[in-house]
Scaffold this active site. Sequence first.
Site, PDB file in Angstrom:
ATOM      1  N   HIS A 251      -1.799  15.623 -25.897  1.00  0.00           N
ATOM      2  CA  HIS A 251      -1.706  14.220 -25.491  1.00  0.00           C
ATOM      3  C   HIS A 251      -2.926  13.373 -25.857  1.00  0.00           C
ATOM      4  CE1 HIS A 251       1.810  15.609 -23.393  1.00  0.00           C
ATOM      5  NE2 HIS A 251       2.065  14.409 -22.919  1.00  0.00           N
TER       6      HIS A 251
ATOM      7  N   HIS B 115       7.582   8.956 -27.345  1.00  0.00           N
ATOM      8  CA  HIS B 115       6.485   9.758 -26.783  1.00  0.00           C
ATOM      9  C   HIS B 115       6.591  11.220 -27.234  1.00  0.00           C
ATOM     10  CE1 HIS B 115       3.332  11.052 -24.115  1.00  0.00           C
ATOM     11  NE2 HIS B 115       4.152  11.851 -23.442  1.00  0.00           N
TER      12      HIS B 115
ATOM     13  N   LYS C 230       2.458  11.313 -10.918  1.00  0.00           N
ATOM     14  CA  LYS C 230       1.675  10.347 -11.698  1.00  0.00           C
ATOM     15  C   LYS C 230       2.495   9.079 -11.880  1.00  0.00           C
ATOM     16  CE  LYS C 230      -1.455  13.047 -14.564  1.00  0.00           C
ATOM     17  NZ  LYS C 230      -1.759  13.467 -15.945  1.00  0.00           N
TER      18      LYS C 230
ATOM     19  N   ARG D 112      -4.851  20.836 -14.004  1.00  0.00           N
ATOM     20  CA  ARG D 112      -3.742  19.963 -14.415  1.00  0.00           C
ATOM     21  C   ARG D 112      -3.942  19.389 -15.815  1.00  0.00           C
ATOM     22  NH1 ARG D 112      -0.228  15.590 -10.892  1.00  0.00           N
ATOM     23  NH2 ARG D 112       1.123  15.002 -12.610  1.00  0.00           N
TER      24      ARG D 112
ATOM     25  N   ASN E 278      -1.970  18.182 -20.421  1.00  0.00           N
ATOM     26  CA  ASN E 278      -2.339  17.156 -21.380  1.00  0.00           C
ATOM     27  C   ASN E 278      -2.467  17.695 -22.799  1.00  0.00           C
ATOM     28  OD1 ASN E 278      -4.012  14.391 -21.693  1.00  0.00           O
ATOM     29  ND2 ASN E 278      -3.030  14.635 -19.695  1.00  0.00           N
TER      30      ASN E 278
ATOM     31  N   LYS F 139       5.496  23.286 -14.474  1.00  0.00           N
ATOM     32  CA  LYS F 139       4.730  22.097 -14.082  1.00  0.00           C
ATOM     33  C   LYS F 139       4.381  22.134 -12.607  1.00  0.00           C
ATOM     34  CE  LYS F 139       4.060  17.281 -14.316  1.00  0.00           C
ATOM     35  NZ  LYS F 139       4.336  15.988 -14.863  1.00  0.00           N
TER      36      LYS F 139
ATOM     37  N   HIS G 135      -1.535  10.130 -27.378  1.00  0.00           N
ATOM     38  CA  HIS G 135      -1.751   8.802 -26.798  1.00  0.00           C
ATOM     39  C   HIS G 135      -2.493   7.894 -27.786  1.00  0.00           C
ATOM     40  CE1 HIS G 135      -1.323  10.262 -22.330  1.00  0.00           C
ATOM     41  NE2 HIS G 135      -0.160  10.062 -22.924  1.00  0.00           N
TER      42      HIS G 135
ATOM     43  N   GLU H 242       7.942  18.151 -24.782  1.00  0.00           N
ATOM     44  CA  GLU H 242       7.236  18.531 -23.544  1.00  0.00           C
ATOM     45  C   GLU H 242       7.630  19.950 -23.124  1.00  0.00           C
ATOM     46  OE1 GLU H 242       4.829  16.871 -22.194  1.00  0.00           O
ATOM     47  OE2 GLU H 242       5.090  14.758 -22.731  1.00  0.00           O
TER      48      GLU H 242
ATOM     49  N   ARG I 256       0.813  -1.238   0.000  1.00  0.00           N
ATOM     50  CA  ARG I 256       0.000   0.000   0.000  1.00  0.00           C
ATOM     51  C   ARG I 256       0.839   1.278   0.000  1.00  0.00           C
ATOM     52  NH1 ARG I 256      -3.486  -2.856   3.691  1.00  0.00           N
ATOM     53  NH2 ARG I 256      -5.169  -3.782   2.491  1.00  0.00           N
TER      54      ARG I 256
ATOM     55  N   GLU J 132      -5.594  16.234 -10.853  1.00  0.00           N
ATOM     56  CA  GLU J 132      -6.117  16.448 -12.205  1.00  0.00           C
ATOM     57  C   GLU J 132      -7.639  16.578 -12.264  1.00  0.00           C
ATOM     58  OE1 GLU J 132      -3.972  15.104 -16.193  1.00  0.00           O
ATOM     59  OE2 GLU J 132      -5.150  13.488 -15.323  1.00  0.00           O
TER      60      GLU J 132
HETATM   61  N1  GLY Z   1       2.358  14.552 -17.877  1.00  0.00           N
HETATM   62  C1  GLY Z   1       1.212  15.283 -17.519  1.00  0.00           C
HETATM   63  C2  GLY Z   1       1.006  15.387 -16.041  1.00  0.00           C
HETATM   64  O1  GLY Z   1       1.880  15.083 -15.270  1.00  0.00           O
HETATM   65  O2  GLY Z   1      -0.055  15.761 -15.620  1.00  0.00           O
END
Ligand code: GLY
Length: 370
Positions: free
Chosen positions: A254, A270, A143, A247, A251, A233, A258, A185, A121, A243
């Site tokens: 993306h 990527h 993330k 946040r 994206n 960031k 993706h 990025e 956990r 998010e």
């Molecule tokens: N890579 C996008 C984020 O960390 O929210």
Amino acid sequence: MQGAHPEALDLPLPYPVHCRAGARHSVGEIARLAAPSHRVAVISDHTVARLHANAIAAQFPTESTRVFTIPPGEQEKTRTRWAELTDALLEWGAGRDTTVIAVGGGVIGDLAGFVASTYMRGLPVIQVPTTLLAMVDASVGGKTAVDTPFGKNLVGAFHNPSAVVIDPEMLVTLPDDILRSGLAEMIKHGVIADAPYFDAVLRFAHAIRAHGAAAPDFVATITTLIVGSVRIKADVVAEDTREGGLRQILNFGHTIAHAVERVLNFELLHGDAVAMGMVAEARIAESIGLAREGLAVAIADAVERAGLPSRMPVGVSLDDIISATHLDKKARLGAARYSLPRGIGEMEAAEGTWAVAVTDEAVRAALTSP
Ligand code: GLY
């Protein structure tokens, strides 16, 4: 979170982020302050282990430290590798008093972070990114995830690192295409938040395209730019860690990226996917009247200046891409939503949701118009 970490960047995050040339030699010291533990599990890939991870493991006591490696590549970011690494930790006898050190690119950061987030956990994890892309994006923000055949990062957890250690000197051994991929990025950070930063990235992108890490003043200049990206960031994730709204601007590019990665079985870098995704999504933003005319061309120029692709690979089906966007994490009620720019440095707030529902027909029209 500077306090005990006087050399960390001054950021609005609950963990220290170190970014300086030579920081890799201080991982042991930083980990002992940020996440003191009985055992240390260094997780890396075969290539990065030889270059960096074994040396980082040597900063900890031999008898209580082990390096766990997997083969390199996005196709390894799977539930199978998560299970193998988890079983290897169990077999070794790692308890809750173990710290995970993730040494590698985004794949290792996301996968090792996910192992740490689920093992008993939750174990502390220190992120030591070794690619430009992981330094400016994946290592910061908490993330963690693995990919599935249905799409990228669809199984994961939010699990903040205990510390992030960025050493831009590590970039000098990177192949040029992997280095360039990180610029995507950084361009994204400029588009979503900061026009002068966008210009600064572009000024250096050309030198990187021509000379790679042998560009003049590489380490000093890239360090300043990495710090710029991490600040952008950090400001976003400090306001919206999980998010729920803001946040999602991280994206940008993306949703399409993706989808293309999935359609191409994760064989694309990527950063390349993000580069073409940003251009495509800027075209969508213009075509629905959100963005100022000329934005897509400006972003296409920027990614091309960095040596990144601005167009989808020939032969990729738009239908397949559109259907892959329906499994994007921003989708609601089965409809894809996009984080879209109005101009360089300005995103559409969409009444605080920061994501705009766009019909498949509008996406198709935007991406097939000349
Ligand atoms: N890579 C996008 C984020 O960390 O929210």
